[in-house]
Structure formats: structure tokens, C-alpha cells
Design an enzyme around this catalytic site. Sequence first.
Site, PDB file in Angstrom:
ATOM      1  N   ARG A 122     -17.453   1.325  -0.902  1.00  0.00           N
ATOM      2  CA  ARG A 122     -16.449   0.783   0.019  1.00  0.00           C
ATOM      3  C   ARG A 122     -16.798  -0.679   0.235  1.00  0.00           C
ATOM      4  NH1 ARG A 122     -12.809   3.478   2.861  1.00  0.00           N
ATOM      5  NH2 ARG A 122     -13.390   5.591   2.513  1.00  0.00           N
ATOM      6  N   LYS A 124       0.898  -1.249   0.044  1.00  0.00           N
ATOM      7  CA  LYS A 124      -0.062   0.038  -0.026  1.00  0.00           C
ATOM      8  C   LYS A 124       0.787   1.221  -0.029  1.00  0.00           C
ATOM      9  CE  LYS A 124      -3.873   2.144   2.381  1.00  0.00           C
ATOM     10  NZ  LYS A 124      -3.656   3.425   2.205  1.00  0.00           N
TER      11      LYS A 124
HETATM   12  P1  AMP Z   1      -6.997   4.571   2.351  1.00  0.00           P
HETATM   13  O1  AMP Z   1      -6.908   5.828   1.571  1.00  0.00           O
HETATM   14  O2  AMP Z   1      -6.336   4.626   3.716  1.00  0.00           O
HETATM   15  O3  AMP Z   1      -8.621   4.517   2.510  1.00  0.00           O
HETATM   16  O4  AMP Z   1      -6.439   3.543   1.409  1.00  0.00           O
HETATM   17  C1  AMP Z   1      -6.960   3.509   0.151  1.00  0.00           C
HETATM   18  C2  AMP Z   1      -6.017   4.166  -0.869  1.00  0.00           C
HETATM   19  O5  AMP Z   1      -4.694   3.558  -0.845  1.00  0.00           O
HETATM   20  C3  AMP Z   1      -6.398   4.014  -2.217  1.00  0.00           C
HETATM   21  O6  AMP Z   1      -7.337   4.989  -2.367  1.00  0.00           O
HETATM   22  C4  AMP Z   1      -5.062   4.299  -2.968  1.00  0.00           C
HETATM   23  O7  AMP Z   1      -4.945   5.755  -3.199  1.00  0.00           O
HETATM   24  C5  AMP Z   1      -3.982   3.947  -2.001  1.00  0.00           C
HETATM   25  N1  AMP Z   1      -3.370   2.672  -2.571  1.00  0.00           N
HETATM   26  C6  AMP Z   1      -1.913   2.546  -2.345  1.00  0.00           C
HETATM   27  N2  AMP Z   1      -1.459   1.589  -2.837  1.00  0.00           N
HETATM   28  C7  AMP Z   1      -2.590   0.669  -3.310  1.00  0.00           C
HETATM   29  C8  AMP Z   1      -2.722  -0.511  -3.825  1.00  0.00           C
HETATM   30  N3  AMP Z   1      -1.965  -1.260  -4.201  1.00  0.00           N
HETATM   31  N4  AMP Z   1      -4.041  -1.005  -4.400  1.00  0.00           N
HETATM   32  C9  AMP Z   1      -5.001   0.046  -3.997  1.00  0.00           C
HETATM   33  N5  AMP Z   1      -4.952   1.242  -3.304  1.00  0.00           N
HETATM   34  C10 AMP Z   1      -3.772   1.563  -3.218  1.00  0.00           C
END
Ligand code: AMP
Length: 585
Positions: free
Chosen positions: A435, A269
Site C-alpha cells: 500500500r 474510481k
Molecule cells: P479500495 O478498494 O477502496 O482500497 O480502492 C482500491 C480499489 O479501487 C482497487 O483495488 C481497484 O479495485 C479499484 N479501482 C477502481 N478504479 C480504479 C482505478 N482507476 N485505478 C485503480 N484502482 C481502481
Amino acid sequence: MEYKKLVAVYERLESTSKRLEKTHILSEFLKTTQDEKVLLLVQGRVFPNWDQRELGMASKLLLKAISVASGASMEHIDKVWKETGDLGEAASQLVGKKSQVTLFSRELSCAKVFDNLRKIADLEGEGTVDRKSQLIAELLSSAKGMEAKYIIRTVLQEMRIGLGEGTLRDSIVWAFFGQECKAGYNQEKNILEIEDQEKYDASAQLVQDALDMLNDFVEVASLARRGREALENISLIPLRPVKVMLYQKAKNIADGFEMVGTPAALEFKYDGFRLQIHKKDKKIVLYTRRLEDVTAQFPDVVAVITKRVRGEEFIIDAEAVGIDKFTGKYRPFQDISQRIKRKYDIVEIADKFPVEVVIFDALFVEKSLLQTQFLERRKLLESMIEQEQGVLTLAKEVLCSNQSEAEEFYGKSLEQGNEGIMMKNLQAIYKPGSRVGFGVKVKPTMDTLEVVIVGAEWGEGKRGQWLASFIIAVRDKDTGELKEIGRVGTGIKEKAKEGMSFGQLTEMLRPNIIEENGREVRVKPSIVIEVNYEEIQSSPTYSSGFALRFPRFVRLRDDRNVEDINTVDDIVSMASSQRGRDEKV
Ligand code: AMP
């Protein structure tokens, strides 16, 4: 349609705070008018969500327009504005008063309001400011009091009639599918009575899916008016932004596997920002997660996509991550965030804060992939991308069913400066806007702890001359004793310019070493640090009775004394507040 008819609807909407009643009012109105543009006007918009144009009218310009239309001085308008706290209300009081109004006025139509406001957004160049104000003054001159109020509110995009997107969606469902589901609003009880609930739910879902894909209430309403089939046959349109799929949070890796099944795709991530990348007719457009067009800010990304992603038409999901070109290491999001809103010196700033484009999903490649399984989408991506480290890559991924392998991957991801991992269901489709649990994120909590370093271990290999793993402790509030809670090495850098380094910490601790035992040292507790972690677990290994999983160094807390650090009691209460994890402690 006459604008006053719409104004009457605004007033009815404003007069009730009941969401269902608002939905009813709007759905009845939708049935009576063929003009779905009203769905934009009720939101105080003249462009659909995906359209980036804006009116850009400052209040000052509006004051001028009200002054022209009403004959009142700017000072007077300002005074009434302050008294009412609502420039729309002020306009309605003043514009209504102009005696000769009737001489010039024509009946205002919705189309006229809509057209004038759209023209405002398209104005450019010299004389724009005056022209904008004239266009509003023209509308106001033909407006009755209430009409003036809503014209001003529309320009300010502050309708104050309490319509959320959910209400708009439901009003489309009620208007066009209400009858076949035998759904009717019971005003007395303020409930929606539905005979065919299943059909109703399916209709609501259909409308929602269409909205997520098209981002356009007007278009979706006109499709819905034509019937279910029209809605079922829509597809994504490259260059038009689609709501991104969001991910739920898993409590930990085991929970993640439960949510997405095994085997799952585990990915790093990355700590950047999301870009939805569109291509059509050789044109590339970049949207943020909130669907703002940021193409102009990222010419470097456009160039890289043009060169390294094959395909005529596509919509792909990526994370732009800041990267240090010299070390090849990722930089935290804060370093590059300034690029998103940057309006000038774009090329310079792009050179200074380069990004790596990490691609992780595809929604459309020559055709819609929304119904295609994740595994297939990923394979397709692999076949169309020419990767180059530091420039454009596919998200690092492993397929895995095994807890310990997953933990190793998680540790590796954190070690490389990423936020955590994503765990994805291999069979899942892509669902814009929701979501859903098709993918989940696992990352350390945002909670941090202040702990003191009580010991450390010399590193190995190239870290041999440094202390590389630090034993951390919290306090027992009653006895003042320090109780160990884990070891931290992640988050500390090899090079001082990247943040707190092993070398710096080693030099700080060296004078405090009180005992050496093989590679391990004990130190006088004086260095307080802040750490975050994924989870608190009970543990027989450490004297506190707890262990931090995946602790990560956040920063030095040289503003804190050992007496100020977190206590074992804090840990007990934090551990028990970890949702659903009580059984572990
Ligand atoms: P969050 O912002 O904490 O809800 O986490 C989701 C976000 O992580 C997504 O909207 C992407 O911007 C980011 N992200 C980073 N790496 C990845 C990945 N490998 N797959 C999907 N999302 C990712």
C-alpha cells in the site's frame, strides 16, 4: 526427511508465543534442511499460494480415516473430538493407542505426507471420497500420536502454531542473509541483534519483493539459498498471480496532490471488483484481488480480452464494473458480486449482469513493467487496447495539477455513479503487494448523516420539470431549529427503476412547498434522507456554520422523523474527528 523431525519443529513452534523465537526456530531448521517444502507444510499447505488446488476434505471424512487407522468407532472419535476441541489432538490420542500399529508401520517421511496430500487434491470422479479417506488413513496408520495430530491439522489447514507470513519471510532472511548482515537472535533478551542494519533491511526487502512477485515461499527460499543475485534476477511470470498494488487513502484532493505530486493522473474510481488479467500461450486467466482464479465465472471477460487487447503475454490490472446495457449506466458492485462465486448458469448470469472491463494498469507486457513509470505503462496500454464503451475501456483519466479542475473531475465521477477518484504519481513504478502512496484514492467517507430537506431548486434543461438540487439541514439540539448544511443532487437518479429518482422526490415534496422564490422553493421539513459526503468544512454560507463537501444521496429514511436527524453538535464532533482536518473547521 523423516516427518517426526518436522513434528518436533512444530512442537517447538507451538510451545512459544514469541514471534522472534519462532522465527529463530524456523530459520535454524531451514539451514539444516535442503527441502524447502517444509515451508509449505508449516503453513498447513501443500500448494503454494498461487496454486488454486485444494484438499477439500470434510471433517466427516477425516473421522472415517481416523477410525480406519485407529480401530476406534466414529462415535468414540466424535466424543474425544468434542472433549479436546481439536480433531488433531483427538487423532493423536486414538491413533497412538492402536496396539498393532508397529506391525505395519514404516517411518513416515515428509515426502510421503506431502505426496499423499497432493494426491487428494488431484482426485476427481467416482470413488473420490473413499480414496481421499484411504490416503489419510494410510498416513495415519504409519503415524505416531504427535504425527497424527499434525497430519490432521495440515489437512484442516489449521496448524495452530502461530506462524504468520511475516514470520516465514523473516525466517528466510535470517537463514540465508543473517550471517552476512551479522544478525543473530539473542534468546535471553528475545531480540535480534544486527550489526549491518542497512544490509539487513535491503535483504528483507529483496525477499519481500520476491514473495510479492512469485507468491511462493518454497521458490523464494530456494532462490535465497542460492544468494542475493538469484533473487535479484526474478521476474513476473504470466499466468501466475502477483499480489496487487494497493492504494492509500487521501483525506481530500489537496492531500492527494501532496501525496502523489503534480501533475498527477486523476482517474475515475469505478465501483466494481478488481481483476488481474493474465495472458500467455493464448490462454487467459483472471484473478481476483485476493488472487482467486475466477476465469470460469467470466467467459464474457475472457472473450472481450481475447478480442480487444493485443499482445501475446501480459498481466494487466482492471476493474470489472456492472453495467446496464440499456441505459449504459454503471450498476453498484452489489448487483454483480454474485457472479464472483457463481458455479452454475454462468452464461445466463453473465447475460443478466454484464460487466464493462475498465483497464487501469499494466504489470507485464511481453516483459516486466514493474520498473516502468506509470505514465509509460498507461501509454503502452493505450496502444494495445481497442476500446468500446460498455464493453472494454481504459479508466477515464485526466492529467492535472489544479485543485479546481480536480474537484470538477471528482464531482463528475461521483455524478456518474463512481466511488470517487484515484490520483496517481506519474513517475511511480508498480509495487506488488504494498500500500505505497504511488496512487491514492479519494472518496466520500462511509459515514452518513441523516438530514431533512428544507428547500430545493428546480432543475434546468431536461431536468426542468423536476426539483433537482435539495437543500438539507440538521437540527439544533437545544432550540430545535433546523440549520442548513448544504445542497445535494448527486446520487438521485433520472429513472425510477435505477433508484430514488428526481421525479419521485419532486412528487413527494410538491405538496409540502410553502414558498417559491424564482427557481427556489422552501418546503415543510418532513422528508428525511441519508447522505454521505467527502468532508465537513466550516462555511459562512449555511446557517449551521458548516458545509458538506460532495454530499451524495444514499437513501430515503422514511423510518425517521425530523426529531431523529443528526444535530449540529454531531457535526461539530464529526468534523473534529476528521483526522488532520481540524484546521478547516
Ligand atoms: P479500495 O478498494 O477502496 O482500497 O480502492 C482500491 C480499489 O479501487 C482497487 O483495488 C481497484 O479495485 C479499484 N479501482 C477502481 N478504479 C480504479 C482505478 N482507476 N485505478 C485503480 N484502482 C481502481
